[in-house]
Scaffold this active site. Structure first.
Site, PDB file in Angstrom:
ATOM      1  N   ASP A   1      -5.672  -3.392  -2.808  1.00  0.00           N
ATOM      2  CA  ASP A   1      -4.630  -3.126  -1.816  1.00  0.00           C
ATOM      3  C   ASP A   1      -4.015  -4.408  -1.240  1.00  0.00           C
ATOM      4  OD1 ASP A   1      -3.366  -2.314   0.741  1.00  0.00           O
ATOM      5  OD2 ASP A   1      -4.289  -0.373   0.294  1.00  0.00           O
TER       6      ASP A   1
ATOM      7  N   SER B   1       0.844  -1.192   0.000  1.00  0.00           N
ATOM      8  CA  SER B   1       0.000   0.000   0.000  1.00  0.00           C
ATOM      9  C   SER B   1       0.884   1.248   0.000  1.00  0.00           C
ATOM     10  CB  SER B   1      -0.953  -0.041   1.195  1.00  0.00           C
ATOM     11  OG  SER B   1      -2.028   0.857   1.037  1.00  0.00           O
TER      12      SER B   1
END
Length: 293
Positions: free
Chosen positions: A183, A38
């Protein structure tokens, strides 16, 4: 320096990773392998592209001042969402933010380099909604099989960075090949174990997560980000430690998913904390059998 640095996710708190790298550079302790999830994937991707640390600081400043300009809400999808929901039609909204502007910015920063052009060993995880597996982008020639993990050696750095940063519900998933990616923090918010699976040891992990607190309000962004935070924390608790040392950075509690104005403070906090930890880092690396560190 022969060790790996694993950078966690954490929204704009991830800017602190740049401060960590700055302190390591001053101490002559920059790693020769890096993983990032991320927000951590952004710092890891920039580092792997060969970008100098002071240039990374400039990129943080750019986002701190103009971050909202890189957000591209899916206005048509948002406007159609409720009518389609109420009438039972197919909902086309994949995320509130399309992510195309951020992707273009990441491509500009990395010079559109591909994984095999990375200057250090690299691992960036994202999660494939088609297969339900974690897809790890890497340039490592040797990887150890992991349950529910696939490895990919074919992508642009910027594509991997954007995929790993696409928080479900907030950003639209990214299509790469036959995969629909979100993500990496859905399964591996701290990618130290994946870096170890790519043949890297010792690993120093950097955690930019905040202690859990109740949402500031009941908006959908707060609900999504806090639900995501709870899930990630519980997953990490069930995994065995995969690093020689974990750095828990003290960062502003009000720095959240898109708090661009807090990014430069996060960089400074990460820098100051890591400077104080340099003796401990040296000791750990020395203990792991790296003479002359």
């Amino acid at each position: 320096m022969h060790y790996g640095l694993a950078l966690s996710g954490g929204g704009t708190r991830g800017a602190a990773h740049v401060g960590v790298l700055k302190a390591l550079e001053e101490a002559g302790l920059l790693p020769d392998a890096v993983a990032g999830t991320s927000a951590g994937s952004i710092a890891a991707g920039l580092y792997a592209s060969g970008m100098q640390i002071h240039e990374m600081e400039k990129a943080v400043h750019q986002l701190a001042v103009h971050g909202n300009d890189y957000l591209d809400p899916d206005y048509s999808g948002i406007m159609e969402f409720v009518p389609r929901l109420l009438t039972g039609r197919r909902i086309n909204l994949q995320g509130y933010i399309k992510g195309d502007k951020l992707l273009s910015y990441f491509c500009e920063l990395t010079g559109r380099k591909q994984l095999d052009e990375s200057v250090v060993k690299l691992v960036i995880p994202a999660v494939d909604l088609i297969s339900g597996q974690t897809l790890c982008f890497t340039n490592s020639e040797t990887v150890r099989p992991q349950m529910h993990v696939r490895w990919s050696w074919d992508a642009y750095l910027c594509e991997a960075m954007m995929a790993s940063s696409s928080v479900p519900g907030v950003f639209a998933p990214r299509k790469i090949g036959s995969c629909l990616l979100v993500d990496g923090g859905v399964t591996h918010n701290q990618p130290g174990g994946l870096l170890k699976a790519a043949g890297v040891w010792p690993v120093i992990a950097v955690d930019v997560g905040a202690p859990y607190s109740a949402p500031d309000d009941d908006s959908i962004i707060e609900v999504l980000s806090h639900s995501f935070s709870i899930m990630g924390s519980l997953l990490e608790e069930y995994r065995p430690p995969s690093e020689a040392l974990r750095l828990h950075l003290p960062l502003p509690e009000d720095a959240g998913l898109l708090s661009f104005d807090k990014m430069e403070t996060c960089v400074e906090n990460g820098y100051q904390y890591t400077r104080k930890m340099i003796p401990t880092i040296r000791k750990v690396l020395d203990r792991e059998g790296l003479p002359g560190v």
